[in-house]
Design an enzyme around this catalytic site. Structure first.
Site, short mmCIF file in Angstrom:
data_model
loop_
_atom_site.label_atom_id
_atom_site.label_comp_id
_atom_site.label_asym_id
_atom_site.label_seq_id
_atom_site.Cartn_x
_atom_site.Cartn_y
_atom_site.Cartn_z
N TYR A 105 0.83 -1.20 0.00
CA TYR A 105 0.00 0.00 0.00
C TYR A 105 0.87 1.26 0.00
CZ TYR A 105 -3.02 3.69 1.83
OH TYR A 105 -3.69 4.87 2.03
N TRP A 142 -4.23 7.77 9.36
CA TRP A 142 -5.22 7.13 10.22
C TRP A 142 -6.61 7.74 10.02
CZ3 TRP A 142 -3.06 5.78 15.73
CH2 TRP A 142 -1.82 5.12 15.61
#
Length: 295
Positions: A129, A154
């Site tokens: 990723y 996040w």
């Protein structure tokens, strides 16, 4: 170009950030907001066709392959959506004389720095990723188009798949939860990302001359402060208006193995963003409280 002359092509409108951007970008131009059915980043030919049909003066691209662990075994799709498609968007933006806003990740770093990462720190992604998102950054820069790349971290919100919603679901089902306590970062509300993006773009509308040439580049855009996943979970449950809260156990990363390796510390410094655009992100706890109240 004034707002009434600007067409904004927004990708991923059903995603966490895209959903919020569809609202925050109103007033900055005519927003053409497309979901995957209308613009699938895995189909590079379609990406080119849509951009050429819409002829935007600004492309805002929050769409991404975000399944971090699945990417380890689905490398081709992750690289195509996160790496190649942003490059195609950038090439088409350059051809049109348009600008591109794109979102990247704290996972381009390896997590070994003692302190917050700045934009010029060496990148060293530890998973597919992160490598795919870095490839997207590099393709955009190489295109030479006017661009803003916002690295965030996040990301959570009230829709889609994210840590907040996972904790709320598991907390309702279980009496005890074990959560990793040795990974540090800044939980960032999707609405914060959209609001700050809109504020930056509003400045581009009112500015004179070479605004994009002067400001193009990579910026860190995350909530202020930092925490662990365990303490993030604890903060979530503190805001729940119920007597049933799960007992949380702090565990090390080694006790919760995942296919993709995560950086142990991915704190991002927002100083460059603050200086360039006179913006300050809210503290992560304050944003979380607003998000929970909005639920």
């Amino acid at each position: 170009m004034s707002a009434d002359q600007r067409t904004i092509l927004l990708t991923g409108v059903n995603g966490q950030v895209g959903f919020e951007l569809a609202r925050s970008l109103q007033g900055l131009g005519k927003v053409v907001a497309l979901a995957r059915a209308g613009l699938d980043l895995s189909d590079l030919g379609q990406v080119r066709r849509v951009v050429r049909d819409v002829k935007p003066s600004l492309i805002v691209n929050p769409a991404a392959y975000t399944a971090v662990d699945k990417a380890e075994s689905d490398v081709g799709a992750a690289m195509r959506i996160n790496g190649e498609a942003p490059g195609v968007l950038a090439e088409e933006a350059k051809r049109l004389g348009a600008a591109l806003v794109h979102y990247s990740t704290d996972y381009v770093f390896d997590g070994t720095k003692d302190g917050a990462y700045v934009e010029d720190d060496a990148v060293n992604p530890q998973n597919v990723y992160g490598r795919s998102k870095l490839a997207g950054e590099q393709a955009i820069v190489a295109s030479g188009c006017d661009h803003l790349i916002f690295r965030t971290s996040w990301v959570y919100g009230t829709r889609g798949k994210n840590f907040l919603l996972t904790m709320l679901k598991l907390g309702a089902e279980r009496d005890e939860l074990s959560v990793v306590a040795d990974q540090i970062g800044a939980p960032t509300w999707s609405k914060t990302i959209a609001a700050l993006t809109a504020n930056v773009l509003a400045q581009s509308v009112t500015a004179e001359g070479q605004w994009w040439k002067q400001n193009s580049g990579i910026y860190h855009l995350s909530a202020h402060g930092s925490t662990s996943w365990h303490d993030f979970a604890a903060a979530i449950f503190e805001l729940i208006d119920t007597r049933k809260r799960p007992l949380l156990h702090a565990i090390p990363t080694a006790s919760y193995p995942t296919p993709a390796k995560r950086p142990s510390s991915s704190r991002l410094s927002n100083d460059k963003l603050n200086l360039a655009f006179r913006l300050r992100s809210p503290d992560w706890k304050d944003a979380l409280q607003l998000c929970m109240a909005e639920r």
